[in-house]
Design an enzyme around this catalytic site. Sequence first.
Site, mmCIF file in Angstrom:
data_model
loop_
_atom_site.group_PDB
_atom_site.id
_atom_site.type_symbol
_atom_site.label_atom_id
_atom_site.label_comp_id
_atom_site.label_asym_id
_atom_site.label_seq_id
_atom_site.Cartn_x
_atom_site.Cartn_y
_atom_site.Cartn_z
ATOM 1 N N ARG A 1 0.813 -1.222 0.000
ATOM 2 C CA ARG A 1 0.000 0.000 0.000
ATOM 3 C C ARG A 1 0.849 1.276 0.000
ATOM 4 O O ARG A 1 0.465 2.285 0.587
ATOM 5 C CB ARG A 1 -0.972 0.026 1.191
ATOM 6 C CG ARG A 1 -1.989 -1.102 1.182
ATOM 7 C CD ARG A 1 -3.014 -0.868 0.086
ATOM 8 N NE ARG A 1 -4.067 -1.868 0.120
ATOM 9 C CZ ARG A 1 -5.283 -1.676 0.632
ATOM 10 N NH1 ARG A 1 -5.596 -0.520 1.155
ATOM 11 N NH2 ARG A 1 -6.168 -2.628 0.605
ATOM 12 N N ARG B 1 -3.515 6.583 0.052
ATOM 13 C CA ARG B 1 -3.968 7.757 0.780
ATOM 14 C C ARG B 1 -2.942 8.415 1.679
ATOM 15 O O ARG B 1 -3.155 9.548 2.111
ATOM 16 C CB ARG B 1 -5.231 7.420 1.579
ATOM 17 C CG ARG B 1 -6.458 7.365 0.686
ATOM 18 C CD ARG B 1 -7.663 6.836 1.429
ATOM 19 N NE ARG B 1 -7.438 5.447 1.783
ATOM 20 C CZ ARG B 1 -8.321 4.686 2.427
ATOM 21 N NH1 ARG B 1 -9.484 5.202 2.803
ATOM 22 N NH2 ARG B 1 -8.054 3.443 2.697
ATOM 23 N N ARG C 1 -6.620 11.610 -7.400
ATOM 24 C CA ARG C 1 -7.804 10.763 -7.274
ATOM 25 C C ARG C 1 -9.084 11.571 -7.087
ATOM 26 O O ARG C 1 -10.190 11.007 -7.136
ATOM 27 C CB ARG C 1 -7.637 9.795 -6.094
ATOM 28 C CG ARG C 1 -6.981 8.451 -6.411
ATOM 29 C CD ARG C 1 -7.887 7.552 -7.242
ATOM 30 N NE ARG C 1 -9.265 7.543 -6.765
ATOM 31 C CZ ARG C 1 -9.699 6.893 -5.696
ATOM 32 N NH1 ARG C 1 -8.876 6.146 -5.021
ATOM 33 N NH2 ARG C 1 -10.954 6.979 -5.321
ATOM 34 N N ASP D 1 -6.556 -3.086 -7.637
ATOM 35 C CA ASP D 1 -7.131 -3.641 -6.423
ATOM 36 C C ASP D 1 -7.434 -5.110 -6.650
ATOM 37 O O ASP D 1 -7.576 -5.549 -7.796
ATOM 38 C CB ASP D 1 -8.408 -2.901 -6.001
ATOM 39 C CG ASP D 1 -8.799 -3.263 -4.574
ATOM 40 O OD1 ASP D 1 -8.225 -2.694 -3.629
ATOM 41 O OD2 ASP D 1 -9.640 -4.167 -4.404
ATOM 42 N N TYR E 1 -14.806 -12.008 0.251
ATOM 43 C CA TYR E 1 -15.643 -10.861 -0.142
ATOM 44 C C TYR E 1 -16.880 -11.315 -0.919
ATOM 45 O O TYR E 1 -17.982 -10.803 -0.713
ATOM 46 C CB TYR E 1 -14.844 -9.863 -0.979
ATOM 47 C CG TYR E 1 -13.854 -9.060 -0.160
ATOM 48 C CD1 TYR E 1 -14.291 -8.085 0.725
ATOM 49 C CD2 TYR E 1 -12.484 -9.276 -0.268
ATOM 50 C CE1 TYR E 1 -13.392 -7.352 1.488
ATOM 51 C CE2 TYR E 1 -11.580 -8.552 0.492
ATOM 52 C CZ TYR E 1 -12.032 -7.595 1.370
ATOM 53 O OH TYR E 1 -11.146 -6.872 2.129
HETATM 54 O O1 CP3 Z 1 0.269 0.573 -3.264
HETATM 55 C C1 CP3 Z 1 -0.278 -0.544 -3.348
HETATM 56 O O2 CP3 Z 1 -0.135 -1.438 -2.473
HETATM 57 C C2 CP3 Z 1 -1.025 -0.897 -4.621
HETATM 58 C C3 CP3 Z 1 -2.412 -0.760 -4.571
HETATM 59 C C4 CP3 Z 1 -3.341 -1.697 -3.823
HETATM 60 C C5 CP3 Z 1 -4.658 -1.304 -3.543
HETATM 61 N N1 CP3 Z 1 -5.309 -2.371 -3.014
HETATM 62 C C6 CP3 Z 1 -5.221 0.015 -3.838
HETATM 63 C C7 CP3 Z 1 -6.318 0.490 -2.968
HETATM 64 C C8 CP3 Z 1 -3.192 -3.013 -3.382
HETATM 65 C C9 CP3 Z 1 -1.973 -3.909 -3.409
HETATM 66 C C10 CP3 Z 1 -4.453 -3.424 -2.882
HETATM 67 C C11 CP3 Z 1 -4.725 -4.787 -2.377
HETATM 68 C C12 CP3 Z 1 -5.917 -5.045 -1.574
HETATM 69 N N2 CP3 Z 1 -7.177 -4.534 -1.716
HETATM 70 C C13 CP3 Z 1 -5.954 -5.977 -0.515
HETATM 71 C C14 CP3 Z 1 -4.790 -6.813 -0.090
HETATM 72 C C15 CP3 Z 1 -3.803 -6.003 0.668
HETATM 73 C C16 CP3 Z 1 -4.112 -5.824 2.125
HETATM 74 O O3 CP3 Z 1 -4.177 -4.678 2.561
HETATM 75 O O4 CP3 Z 1 -4.229 -6.833 2.808
HETATM 76 C C17 CP3 Z 1 -7.258 -5.977 0.007
HETATM 77 C C18 CP3 Z 1 -7.751 -6.812 1.157
HETATM 78 C C19 CP3 Z 1 -8.035 -5.062 -0.769
HETATM 79 C C20 CP3 Z 1 -9.475 -4.736 -0.628
HETATM 80 C C21 CP3 Z 1 -9.623 -3.295 -0.324
HETATM 81 N N3 CP3 Z 1 -9.575 -2.290 -1.275
HETATM 82 C C22 CP3 Z 1 -9.747 -2.675 0.942
HETATM 83 C C23 CP3 Z 1 -9.850 -3.399 2.264
HETATM 84 C C24 CP3 Z 1 -9.752 -1.279 0.723
HETATM 85 C C25 CP3 Z 1 -9.769 -0.169 1.763
HETATM 86 C C26 CP3 Z 1 -11.088 0.480 1.938
HETATM 87 C C27 CP3 Z 1 -10.914 1.816 2.665
HETATM 88 O O5 CP3 Z 1 -11.308 2.814 2.092
HETATM 89 O O6 CP3 Z 1 -10.345 1.818 3.759
HETATM 90 C C28 CP3 Z 1 -9.655 -1.075 -0.657
HETATM 91 C C29 CP3 Z 1 -9.589 0.233 -1.344
HETATM 92 C C30 CP3 Z 1 -8.256 0.614 -1.858
HETATM 93 N N4 CP3 Z 1 -7.457 -0.189 -2.619
HETATM 94 C C31 CP3 Z 1 -7.615 1.859 -1.696
HETATM 95 C C32 CP3 Z 1 -6.405 1.803 -2.400
HETATM 96 C C33 CP3 Z 1 -5.390 2.883 -2.584
HETATM 97 C C34 CP3 Z 1 -8.191 3.032 -0.907
HETATM 98 C C35 CP3 Z 1 -9.338 3.638 -1.626
HETATM 99 C C36 CP3 Z 1 -9.151 5.095 -1.969
HETATM 100 O O7 CP3 Z 1 -8.017 5.616 -2.001
HETATM 101 O O8 CP3 Z 1 -10.165 5.719 -2.291
#
Ligand code: CP3
Length: 354
Positions: A37, A41, A50, A86, A161
């Site tokens: 990650r 954010r 974004r 994602d 999910y």
């Molecule tokens: O920089 C990186 O790591 C690359 C981008 C990345 C994202 N998601 C972008 C994202 C990666 C590798 C993921 C993987 C992901 N997504 C996982 C596995 C990694 C982990 O943390 O265990 C999981 C479980 C998800 C599912 C998911 N997507 C979640 C739980 C969330 C967070 C929701 C929230 O708002 O708190 C997301 C959204 C997400 N994916 C964001 C990003 C940058 C945030 C959304 C935003 O910026 O609007």
Amino acid sequence: TANDSPTGPQPTATYDSAFLKACRREPVPHTPVWFMRQAGRSLPEYRKVREGVPMLESCTRPELVTEITLQPVRRHDVDAAIYYSDIVVPLKAIGLGLDIKPGIGPVVDEPIRTRADLARLRDLTPEDVSYVTEAIGLLTKELGATPLIGFAGAPFTLASYLVEGGPSRTYENAKAMMYGDPELWADLLDRLADITAAFLKVQIEAGASAVQLFDSWVGALAPADYRRSVMPASAKVFDAVAGYGVPRIHFGVGTGELLKLMGEAGADVVGVDYRVPLDEAVHRVGPGKALQGNLDPTVLFTDKDTVERRAREVLDAAAGLDGHVFNLGHGVMPNTDPDALTRLVDYVHTATAR
Ligand code: CP3
């Protein structure tokens, strides 16, 4: 097109990068660092680009994906980029009704609960995700010698999910299916393995130099259930990409009891969360695998000296390993001060320079 050609030899500079060397358990000039990650954010430049673009839509715009993927590389001087996407992107791409709700996570319109529901999980073709191929083509040009990590969600975490319909703390519906209807569960995970494998292949063929399979929530399972009900599907994914020769990383949270099995599923590098020190994890995983991890991401909310002391402890625990990729024990948290991440990269590089 890039799609049709198998991955050619990697540019030598990328192949010889500290990150790929550590994954291959070769000697390194310094311990490589990247952060799960790292894009997202915690970075003001991410929040800016974004603005007004929904999460899943942002993943389909190659220029935006390229910019967001490069942001942490420019800012922190990390040793690898991770493709901005994602875990639910391939599921959206095959037409499932789902979205990512800000502050919540992936939410599915109609959960998958019955055999009839499996018909909604069709195979993924490269054309479904042509924006991925395009973005990785742009990215590898910009990245030069810096390797790009492709990634996907592992079958269990995706199923969690899909069956729950959204995030869960207990996974009661998913685990009930797994325990109560093992045939349906196995077929669901097998479908997801094929989709995941296809998605990783697209990324590797477009130029990704390593892949990480996120089984974030698999720590909810006992080892016997993991072995019986999850490992075959994860192994299918790893086997499907074995022939490319790119390192395969496997990570989950709370997986202290599963580390050995996760390695056996087919990983070259096992990601370790912050609960198991690396000098203990290496015994649990066994020989022949590199380890990735594992500074607690909340340590970054402390002062510089504390961060360095805790990072030093991770490096000391990793001193006996023959392959260590420094990372956090889970993803960067949104409120993290990005300067603390930049300083941490510099600290690890300086402290391990050989
Ligand atoms: O920089 C990186 O790591 C690359 C981008 C990345 C994202 N998601 C972008 C994202 C990666 C590798 C993921 C993987 C992901 N997504 C996982 C596995 C990694 C982990 O943390 O265990 C999981 C479980 C998800 C599912 C998911 N997507 C979640 C739980 C969330 C967070 C929701 C929230 O708002 O708190 C997301 C959204 C997400 N994916 C964001 C990003 C940058 C945030 C959304 C935003 O910026 O609007």
